[in-house]
Design a protein around this motif. Structure first.
Motif, PDB file in Angstrom:
ATOM      1  N   GLU A  53      48.289  63.265  18.189  1.00  0.00           N
ATOM      2  CA  GLU A  53      50.567  63.673  17.675  1.00  0.00           C
ATOM      3  C   GLU A  53      49.728  64.614  16.574  1.00  0.00           C
ATOM      4  OE1 GLU A  53      52.709  60.082  16.130  1.00  0.00           O
ATOM      5  OE2 GLU A  53      51.430  58.920  17.607  1.00  0.00           O
ATOM      6  N   SER A  54      50.150  65.890  17.169  1.00  0.00           N
ATOM      7  CA  SER A  54      50.635  67.457  16.795  1.00  0.00           C
ATOM      8  C   SER A  54      51.050  67.643  15.280  1.00  0.00           C
ATOM      9  CB  SER A  54      50.413  68.320  17.389  1.00  0.00           C
ATOM     10  OG  SER A  54      49.759  69.451  15.896  1.00  0.00           O
ATOM     11  N   THR A  55      51.137  67.252  14.420  1.00  0.00           N
ATOM     12  CA  THR A  55      52.783  67.846  13.000  1.00  0.00           C
ATOM     13  C   THR A  55      52.545  69.392  13.422  1.00  0.00           C
ATOM     14  OG1 THR A  55      51.171  67.685  12.016  1.00  0.00           O
ATOM     15  CG2 THR A  55      52.839  65.850  12.080  1.00  0.00           C
ATOM     16  N   VAL A  56      51.231  70.079  13.459  1.00  0.00           N
ATOM     17  CA  VAL A  56      51.689  71.747  13.617  1.00  0.00           C
ATOM     18  C   VAL A  56      52.190  71.592  14.605  1.00  0.00           C
ATOM     19  CG1 VAL A  56      49.971  73.510  13.658  1.00  0.00           C
ATOM     20  CG2 VAL A  56      49.431  71.388  12.580  1.00  0.00           C
ATOM     21  N   LEU A 150      46.149  77.703  16.685  1.00  0.00           N
ATOM     22  CA  LEU A 150      44.566  77.940  15.853  1.00  0.00           C
ATOM     23  C   LEU A 150      44.776  76.796  14.770  1.00  0.00           C
ATOM     24  CD1 LEU A 150      43.983  81.157  16.045  1.00  0.00           C
ATOM     25  CD2 LEU A 150      42.249  79.708  17.599  1.00  0.00           C
ATOM     26  N   ASP A 151      45.898  76.635  14.037  1.00  0.00           N
ATOM     27  CA  ASP A 151      45.724  76.181  12.928  1.00  0.00           C
ATOM     28  C   ASP A 151      45.618  74.455  13.473  1.00  0.00           C
ATOM     29  OD1 ASP A 151      46.359  75.070  10.418  1.00  0.00           O
ATOM     30  OD2 ASP A 151      48.998  74.941  11.141  1.00  0.00           O
ATOM     31  N   THR A 155      43.192  72.192  11.912  1.00  0.00           N
ATOM     32  CA  THR A 155      43.768  71.774  10.945  1.00  0.00           C
ATOM     33  C   THR A 155      43.590  69.789  11.640  1.00  0.00           C
ATOM     34  OG1 THR A 155      45.488  71.447  11.019  1.00  0.00           O
ATOM     35  CG2 THR A 155      44.646  72.529   9.099  1.00  0.00           C
ATOM     36  N   GLU A 156      43.725  69.666  12.851  1.00  0.00           N
ATOM     37  CA  GLU A 156      44.301  68.590  13.361  1.00  0.00           C
ATOM     38  C   GLU A 156      42.715  67.837  14.480  1.00  0.00           C
ATOM     39  OE1 GLU A 156      48.475  67.985  12.753  1.00  0.00           O
ATOM     40  OE2 GLU A 156      47.765  69.278  15.203  1.00  0.00           O
ATOM     41  N   LEU A 157      42.695  69.131  15.356  1.00  0.00           N
ATOM     42  CA  LEU A 157      41.742  68.767  16.789  1.00  0.00           C
ATOM     43  C   LEU A 157      40.621  68.660  16.099  1.00  0.00           C
ATOM     44  CD1 LEU A 157      41.578  68.298  19.107  1.00  0.00           C
ATOM     45  CD2 LEU A 157      41.160  70.386  19.802  1.00  0.00           C
ATOM     46  N   PHE A 158      39.249  69.814  15.067  1.00  0.00           N
ATOM     47  CA  PHE A 158      38.149  70.093  15.038  1.00  0.00           C
ATOM     48  C   PHE A 158      38.087  68.280  14.124  1.00  0.00           C
ATOM     49  CE2 PHE A 158      38.087  74.728  15.349  1.00  0.00           C
ATOM     50  CZ  PHE A 158      37.869  74.349  16.314  1.00  0.00           C
ATOM     51  N   PRO A 159      39.176  68.375  12.814  1.00  0.00           N
ATOM     52  CA  PRO A 159      38.834  66.745  12.159  1.00  0.00           C
ATOM     53  C   PRO A 159      39.015  65.830  12.861  1.00  0.00           C
ATOM     54  CG  PRO A 159      39.933  69.006  10.622  1.00  0.00           C
ATOM     55  CD  PRO A 159      40.389  69.511  12.459  1.00  0.00           C
TER      56      PRO A 159
END
Length: 168
Positions: A53-56, A150-151, A155-159
């Motif tokens: 669930e991407s908030t970005v 990219l954000d 900030t979401e996928l990599f972590p």
């Protein structure tokens, strides 16, 4: 043979090899896409589907994750993030696994296929909907979202991948 002197040259050589094999696999197997959809009941499972669930991005995104053979959660693995995962995940994960296991050309690694929801939006840096002459290009109407994509990755996928799997 090819002489690789530095670590950077080795990484560049390996990356070029993986990309070349991925392109070759796509060319060889892209026409089999419809057949594979029809035969999903007989499919070999290469990984797991994860919904984020991407908030970005303000939407749900799906990624497919393939772990290396013999995955050990106490070891750290490099991660290959693959865009257009819905088109290239199966053969790329298979090629990476094969190259790691039999040839040793690449290390065992985790492959993360990022599926598209709006490829034009996510992979273009600026909005190119309106041409210089004022005409409109409907195909590019949603373009210009690369910064947000990219954000999302950073900030979401990599972590999330780093928290869930043993990465390095």
């Amino acid at each position: 043979g090819i002489v690789v002197k530095t670590r950077g040259e080795k990484i560049a050589y390996i990356a070029g090899l993986v990309i070349s094999l991925a392109v070759m696999g796509y060319v060889l197997f892209s026409n089999q896409h419809n057949e594979s959809i029809e035969n999903q009941a007989n499919a070999v499972i290469q990984g797991e589907k994860i919904r984020i669930e991407s908030t970005v991005l303000g939407e749900d995104r799906e990624v497919w994750v393939s772990l290396p053979a013999g995955y050990d959660s106490t070891e750290g693995y490099p991660v290959l993030y693959l865009l257009d995962g819905d088109d290239h995940f199966d053969y790329t994960a298979g090629l990476v696994r094969r190259m790691a296991r039999y040839n040793g050309y690449v290390p065992n690694m985790i492959v993360v296929g990022v599926l598209n929801t709006d490829r034009v939006r996510d992979l273009t840096p600026i909005n190119a909907y309106e041409n210089a002459d004022g005409s409109k290009n409907e195909f590019l109407k949603n373009s210009g979202g690369a910064d947000l994509f990219l954000d999302f990755m950073q900030t979401e996928l990599f972590p999330m991948i780093e928290a869930r799997y043993a990465t390095k």
